[in-house]
Write an enzyme that holds these catalytic residues in place. Structure first.
Site, PDB file in Angstrom:
ATOM      1  CE1 TYR A  34       8.150  19.553  30.119  1.00  0.00           C
ATOM      2  CE2 TYR A  34       8.518  21.541  31.410  1.00  0.00           C
ATOM      3  CZ  TYR A  34       8.767  20.212  31.177  1.00  0.00           C
ATOM      4  OH  TYR A  34       9.608  19.522  32.004  1.00  0.00           O
ATOM      5  CB  SER A  71       8.863  20.513  35.811  1.00  0.00           C
ATOM      6  OG  SER A  71       9.436  21.777  35.568  1.00  0.00           O
ATOM      7  CB  ILE A  92      13.509   4.127  35.180  1.00  0.00           C
ATOM      8  CG1 ILE A  92      13.925   3.680  36.590  1.00  0.00           C
ATOM      9  CG2 ILE A  92      13.650   5.639  35.025  1.00  0.00           C
ATOM     10  CD1 ILE A  92      15.409   3.888  36.882  1.00  0.00           C
ATOM     11  CB  SER A  93       9.372   5.709  31.394  1.00  0.00           C
ATOM     12  OG  SER A  93       9.132   6.909  32.089  1.00  0.00           O
ATOM     13  N   GLY A  94      12.125   6.275  29.861  1.00  0.00           N
ATOM     14  CA  GLY A  94      12.979   7.316  29.279  1.00  0.00           C
ATOM     15  C   GLY A  94      14.425   7.277  29.724  1.00  0.00           C
ATOM     16  N   GLY A 132      19.847  11.671  29.877  1.00  0.00           N
ATOM     17  CA  GLY A 132      19.420  12.580  30.942  1.00  0.00           C
ATOM     18  C   GLY A 132      19.190  11.951  32.307  1.00  0.00           C
ATOM     19  CB  ILE A 133      16.644  12.879  34.870  1.00  0.00           C
ATOM     20  CG1 ILE A 133      16.969  14.379  34.864  1.00  0.00           C
ATOM     21  CG2 ILE A 133      16.226  12.420  36.261  1.00  0.00           C
ATOM     22  CD1 ILE A 133      15.768  15.300  35.070  1.00  0.00           C
ATOM     23  N   GLY A 134      16.807  10.015  33.505  1.00  0.00           N
ATOM     24  CA  GLY A 134      16.439   8.598  33.523  1.00  0.00           C
ATOM     25  C   GLY A 134      17.665   7.702  33.475  1.00  0.00           C
TER      26      GLY A 134
HETATM   27  P1  NAD Z   1      15.935  13.921  28.148  1.00  0.00           P
HETATM   28  O1  NAD Z   1      15.395  14.437  26.868  1.00  0.00           O
HETATM   29  O2  NAD Z   1      17.369  13.562  28.224  1.00  0.00           O
HETATM   30  O3  NAD Z   1      15.088  12.672  28.662  1.00  0.00           O
HETATM   31  C1  NAD Z   1      13.749  12.443  28.328  1.00  0.00           C
HETATM   32  C2  NAD Z   1      13.643  11.010  27.876  1.00  0.00           C
HETATM   33  O4  NAD Z   1      12.271  10.668  27.601  1.00  0.00           O
HETATM   34  C3  NAD Z   1      14.433  10.773  26.587  1.00  0.00           C
HETATM   35  O5  NAD Z   1      15.291   9.684  26.787  1.00  0.00           O
HETATM   36  C4  NAD Z   1      13.352  10.490  25.562  1.00  0.00           C
HETATM   37  O6  NAD Z   1      13.776   9.617  24.552  1.00  0.00           O
HETATM   38  C5  NAD Z   1      12.278   9.887  26.440  1.00  0.00           C
HETATM   39  N1  NAD Z   1      10.967   9.825  25.788  1.00  0.00           N
HETATM   40  C6  NAD Z   1      10.314  10.794  25.088  1.00  0.00           C
HETATM   41  N2  NAD Z   1       9.158  10.307  24.602  1.00  0.00           N
HETATM   42  C7  NAD Z   1       9.075   9.008  24.999  1.00  0.00           C
HETATM   43  C8  NAD Z   1       8.118   7.974  24.827  1.00  0.00           C
HETATM   44  N3  NAD Z   1       7.004   8.166  24.112  1.00  0.00           N
HETATM   45  N4  NAD Z   1       8.354   6.774  25.416  1.00  0.00           N
HETATM   46  C9  NAD Z   1       9.469   6.564  26.136  1.00  0.00           C
HETATM   47  N5  NAD Z   1      10.421   7.490  26.326  1.00  0.00           N
HETATM   48  C10 NAD Z   1      10.221   8.698  25.760  1.00  0.00           C
HETATM   49  O7  NAD Z   1      15.610  15.036  29.239  1.00  0.00           O
HETATM   50  P2  NAD Z   1      15.544  14.999  30.850  1.00  0.00           P
HETATM   51  O8  NAD Z   1      15.807  16.378  31.287  1.00  0.00           O
HETATM   52  O9  NAD Z   1      16.346  13.891  31.402  1.00  0.00           O
HETATM   53  O10 NAD Z   1      13.985  14.719  31.088  1.00  0.00           O
HETATM   54  C11 NAD Z   1      13.490  13.753  31.979  1.00  0.00           C
HETATM   55  C12 NAD Z   1      12.266  14.298  32.693  1.00  0.00           C
HETATM   56  O11 NAD Z   1      12.671  15.427  33.463  1.00  0.00           O
HETATM   57  C13 NAD Z   1      11.157  14.794  31.763  1.00  0.00           C
HETATM   58  O12 NAD Z   1       9.912  14.350  32.259  1.00  0.00           O
HETATM   59  C14 NAD Z   1      11.257  16.305  31.877  1.00  0.00           C
HETATM   60  O13 NAD Z   1       9.993  16.926  31.662  1.00  0.00           O
HETATM   61  C15 NAD Z   1      11.726  16.456  33.300  1.00  0.00           C
HETATM   62  N6  NAD Z   1      12.362  17.746  33.609  1.00  0.00           N
HETATM   63  C16 NAD Z   1      13.429  18.199  32.879  1.00  0.00           C
HETATM   64  C17 NAD Z   1      13.989  19.432  33.185  1.00  0.00           C
HETATM   65  C18 NAD Z   1      15.137  19.991  32.394  1.00  0.00           C
HETATM   66  O14 NAD Z   1      15.409  21.187  32.509  1.00  0.00           O
HETATM   67  N7  NAD Z   1      15.848  19.190  31.610  1.00  0.00           N
HETATM   68  C19 NAD Z   1      13.471  20.187  34.231  1.00  0.00           C
HETATM   69  C20 NAD Z   1      12.404  19.695  34.975  1.00  0.00           C
HETATM   70  C21 NAD Z   1      11.867  18.473  34.642  1.00  0.00           C
END
Ligand code: NAD
Length: 288
Positions: free
Chosen positions: A153, A140, A7-9, A13-15
């Site tokens: 985005y 999304s 899993i990346s990220g 959050g979600i990750g």
């Molecule tokens: P978040 O900011 O908590 O998580 C995003 C993660 O990606 C962070 O941990 C960040 O450090 C990491 N990241 C950014 N650039 C990176 C890189 N170059 N290499 C590795 N990691 C990197 O926010 P989230 O809401 O958990 O987002 C996770 C996914 O969910 C994203 O793809 C986001 O587009 C998607 N999403 C979020 C929402 C929302 O409302 N929060 C809605 C729909 C989709």
């Protein structure tokens, strides 16, 4: 044998939630490689993983924007085999287009789109050889429907939708599944970070009418929306856990049923007139 899930990220959050839920699977079906760009931020994940740490969950460094980092990360996985890849890392960008730099826009595509493509290229040969695999993409609802002031985005998520939908067809021949998970608003750092940046940003070169549309209409509506219908990262992770656990994974899965009618707009209203039919312009209709 447990399936290896990369899993990346996962620093937030979600990750992070997904990594923890999979690692705590009662049937121990998964070996989770929870990755993040900056290992300095691993504290929260490690605390949430608890006893699973070092057992069903390991933490590894991975910057989705770097070829080297991806190669290094995969070389550390036992056998180099990833059974399930979850492209979760992502960044947002919001604001009047005139006030945003091309460099900032390119960073969104480099992370959200090319970051996922880079990982897929790296794991695909192995999955094809083994005739087995699952690629999950955190897209999304903005990958299906554009939203005002989120042009770049949304475009990056549309790019993911087009890419993975195309790829899904040939991969069926190899018993490899693709699943695009499409959350609506989720209350994570993502939105917090974004709104913080935006409240201090100047957006140079933007006319006053656009700025006022953004600051006085869009931002308050957006905050209210996250507050009213935003899901928790736990709830979104639960949906992804189900998708990963299913025998015939779906190509698309939305996590918030409120958004299902919205994303059908394109098919039922080719004129586009339903988009802008409210005082807030497109925003009102789109997000409420
Ligand atoms: P978040 O900011 O908590 O998580 C995003 C993660 O990606 C962070 O941990 C960040 O450090 C990491 N990241 C950014 N650039 C990176 C890189 N170059 N290499 C590795 N990691 C990197 O926010 P989230 O809401 O958990 O987002 C996770 C996914 O969910 C994203 O793809 C986001 O587009 C998607 N999403 C979020 C929402 C929302 O409302 N929060 C809605 C729909 C989709």
């Amino acid at each position: 044998a447990p399936r290896t899930v990369l899993i990346s990220g996962c620093s937030s959050g979600i990750g992070l939630e997904l990594a923890v839920q999979l690692a705590h699977d009662p049937r121990q079906r998964y070996q989770v490689v929870a990755t993040m760009r900056d290992l300095g931020k691993k504290g929260t994940l490690e605390a949430a993983a608890g006893k699973a740490l070092g057992q069903t969950l390991t933490v590894a460094q991975l910057d989705v924007c770097s070829d080297e980092s991806v190669a290094q990360c995969l070389s550390c996985i036992q056998g180099g085999e990833v059974d399930v890849l979850v492209n979760n890392a992502g960044v947002g960008l919001v604001g009047p287009l005139e006030g945003l730099s091309l460099a900032a826009m390119q960073n969104v595509f480099d992370t959200n789109f090319f970051g996922a493509v880079r990982l897929v290229k790296a794991v695909l040969p192995g999955m094809k050889r083994r005739r087995q695999g699952h690629i999950v993409v955190v897209s999304s609802v903005m990958g299906l429907q554009g939203v005002v002031f989120n042009e770049v985005y949304a475009a990056s998520k549309f790019a993911m939708e087009g890419f993975f939908e195309s790829l899904a067809v040939q991969l069926l021949q190899f018993n490899i599944f693709i699943s695009l998970v499409e959350p609506g608003p989720v209350v994570t750092e993502f939105e917090g970070k974004l709104l913080e940046q935006v409240s201090t940003a100047e957006f140079p070169g933007t006319d006053p009418d656009t700025l006022s549309y953004f600051r006085d209409l869009y931002l308050p509506a957006s905050r209210e929306l996250f507050h009213n219908v935003g899901q928790s990262p736990q709830d979104v992770a639960k949906v992804i856990v189900k998708v990963i656990g299913s025998a015939r994974p779906p190509l698309r899965r939305q996590t918030n049923t409120r958004y299902t009618p919205l994303t059908a707009l394109k098919a039922v209203d080719p004129s586009g007139s339903l988009l802008g039919r409210s005082p807030g312009g497109g925003h009102g209709n789109l997000l409420q």
